[in-house]
Write a protein that holds these residues in place. Structure first.
Motif, short mmCIF file in Angstrom:
data_model
loop_
_atom_site.label_atom_id
_atom_site.label_comp_id
_atom_site.label_asym_id
_atom_site.label_seq_id
_atom_site.Cartn_x
_atom_site.Cartn_y
_atom_site.Cartn_z
N SER A 39 0.90 -1.28 -0.03
CA SER A 39 -0.09 0.06 -0.15
C SER A 39 0.69 1.40 -0.18
N TYR A 40 0.10 2.36 -0.08
CA TYR A 40 0.79 3.79 -0.24
C TYR A 40 1.25 4.29 1.30
N ASP A 41 2.29 5.16 1.21
CA ASP A 41 2.83 5.59 2.29
C ASP A 41 1.84 5.87 3.42
N GLY A 75 6.17 5.06 -0.51
CA GLY A 75 5.41 5.70 -1.55
C GLY A 75 5.01 4.89 -2.95
N SER A 76 4.04 4.78 -3.25
CA SER A 76 3.33 4.14 -4.28
C SER A 76 4.01 3.42 -5.33
N SER A 162 6.31 9.37 -5.66
CA SER A 162 5.18 9.49 -4.91
C SER A 162 4.00 9.89 -5.63
N GLY A 163 2.75 8.92 -5.50
CA GLY A 163 1.53 9.22 -6.19
C GLY A 163 0.72 10.59 -5.66
N ASN A 164 0.95 10.82 -4.36
CA ASN A 164 0.72 12.06 -3.62
C ASN A 164 1.36 13.36 -4.25
N GLY A 165 2.56 13.23 -4.68
CA GLY A 165 3.22 14.07 -5.10
C GLY A 165 3.01 14.53 -6.61
N ARG A 166 2.56 13.36 -7.32
CA ARG A 166 2.07 13.66 -8.60
C ARG A 166 0.77 14.29 -8.69
N THR A 203 10.33 11.36 -0.17
CA THR A 203 10.06 10.40 -1.15
C THR A 203 8.70 9.88 -1.06
N GLY A 204 7.97 10.22 -0.08
CA GLY A 204 6.55 9.88 0.31
C GLY A 204 5.77 10.66 1.11
N GLY A 205 4.83 10.73 1.26
CA GLY A 205 3.74 11.55 2.02
C GLY A 205 4.12 11.55 3.42
#
Length: 345
Positions: A39-41, A75-76, A162-166, A203-205
């Motif tokens: 899963s994601y961060d 991060g995803s 990171s998908g969050n960052g995108r 690198t991640g949320g």
């Protein structure tokens, strides 16, 4: 710009019957007592609450197979790469489509039509981006335009990892583009200033949260609406304020079972039941409690006060498909790298 309509097919009471019916039907084939969810961060707390309820239901239906759900978080994009390098996760619960799609394109672990196997394009819940600012909002942040000012410092994850960052990057671009529909160069200039204001690219949320809260960096943390609400609850509602910009992006949270891995692991029954469970009223209620927007209309109605109004746009409406976006913006030499390089000149 069209408003977002979320499909509610296969939702409501009969979903619960489907889920628990699947538990009974599939129980004869269940053989594994462990399930690994990649899963994601920032999904740790959510799945820590979701998993015990499913384990209890599964174990009641399958007393011979005491289930234990394990979690892997980062991060995803990093999580997807870990699977391609050998992590034998049974299911993925990510925060953007490309990190699931890559498991088809580069690993052949899932079929090309994986989004058609579960309702709402295999996205049981969704979110959008929000701003977390410090007490009394000292910089008076209200919209995406405020984030390009010279006196504002930003924190959000690296869009490369990171998908969050995108989603943050694309939400800002989409908002600027709606304001300047015939001025692509102005949009590009605004994005360059937006990126120049980033204090740190974690690198991640969860790393971005630590930078903003624990290290005291930046004036604004940009993250999923769910995350900033959880942060505020955890670190003091009087210490932070949440700002929802008037224009925003729809962030889908796709899920999939990994066909090749569940065959090897002997977890097909429990993996499919687990992902169907995420659509059940019980799970949707838990998910909404973590400030994610859900598909179940009754649950959303009950939590209406928790979700401020914002005009959501779909990525496809402004940028084209995810493959186009990844190639144009986030590939080596893409627009993101160009803007960062221009900002250093």
């Amino acid at each position: 710009m069209k408003s977002v309509t979320i499909k509610n097919n296969l939702l409501g009471g009969w979903v619960a019957l489907l889920v628990w019916g699947c538990l009974s039907i599939w129980s004869a084939n269940a053989s594994a007592a462990e399930l690994l969810n990649s899963s994601y961060d920032i999904g740790r707390e959510l799945f820590s609450s979701l998993n015990p309820e499913f384990e209890k239901q599964w174990n009641k239906q399958n007393p011979q197979d005491k289930l234990s759900i394990k979690q892997s978080h980062a991060g995803s994009s990093k999580q997807a790469l870990a699977i391609l390098h050998g992590l034998r996760a049974d299911v993925v619960t990510y925060n953007q489509v490309p990190d699931v799609q890559i498991l088809n394109e580069r690993g052949n672990l899932i079929p090309a039509d994986w989004q058609q196997r579960l309702p709402n394009n295999s996205s049981p819940y969704y979110s959008t981006m929000a701003f977390l600012v410090r007490k009394d909002n000292p910089k008076n942040i209200q919209t995406w335009n405020d984030l390009v000012r010279n006196d504002v410092a930003l924190v959000f994850p690296n869009p490369k990892t990171s998908g969050n960052g995108r989603y943050t990057y694309l939400a800002a671009w989409g908002a600027f583009q709606q304001q300047n529909p015939h001025e692509p160069e102005k949009v590009r200039q605004l994005m360059q200033r937006f990126l120049q204001n980033v204090t740190v690219f974690d690198t991640g949320g969860r790393g971005a949260t630590a930078s903003f809260i624990e290290r005291g960096l930046g004036d604004v943390l940009i993250s999923f609406e769910s995350e900033v609400n959880n942060i505020r609850k955890q670190y003091g509602e009087d210490n932070y304020q949440i700002i929802m910009p008037p224009v925003n992006i729809l962030a889908e949270f796709p899920v999939a079972w990994l066909d090749k891995n569940i065959e090897k692991n002997g977890t097909e029954a429990v993996a499919k039941a687990y992902l169907n469970y995420l659509y059940s009223p019980v799970a949707q209620q838990i998910i909404a409690g973590f400030n994610y927007r859900v598909l179940d209309k009754e649950v959303m109605q009950a939590h209406q006060a928790d979700f401020p109004a914002t005009k959501l746009f779909r990525l496809e409406e402004q940028f084209g498909s995810w493959p186009e976006v990844m190639k144009t913006h986030f590939s080596a030499g893409g627009i993101l790298e160009q803007l960062l390089a221009e900002g250093r000149e």
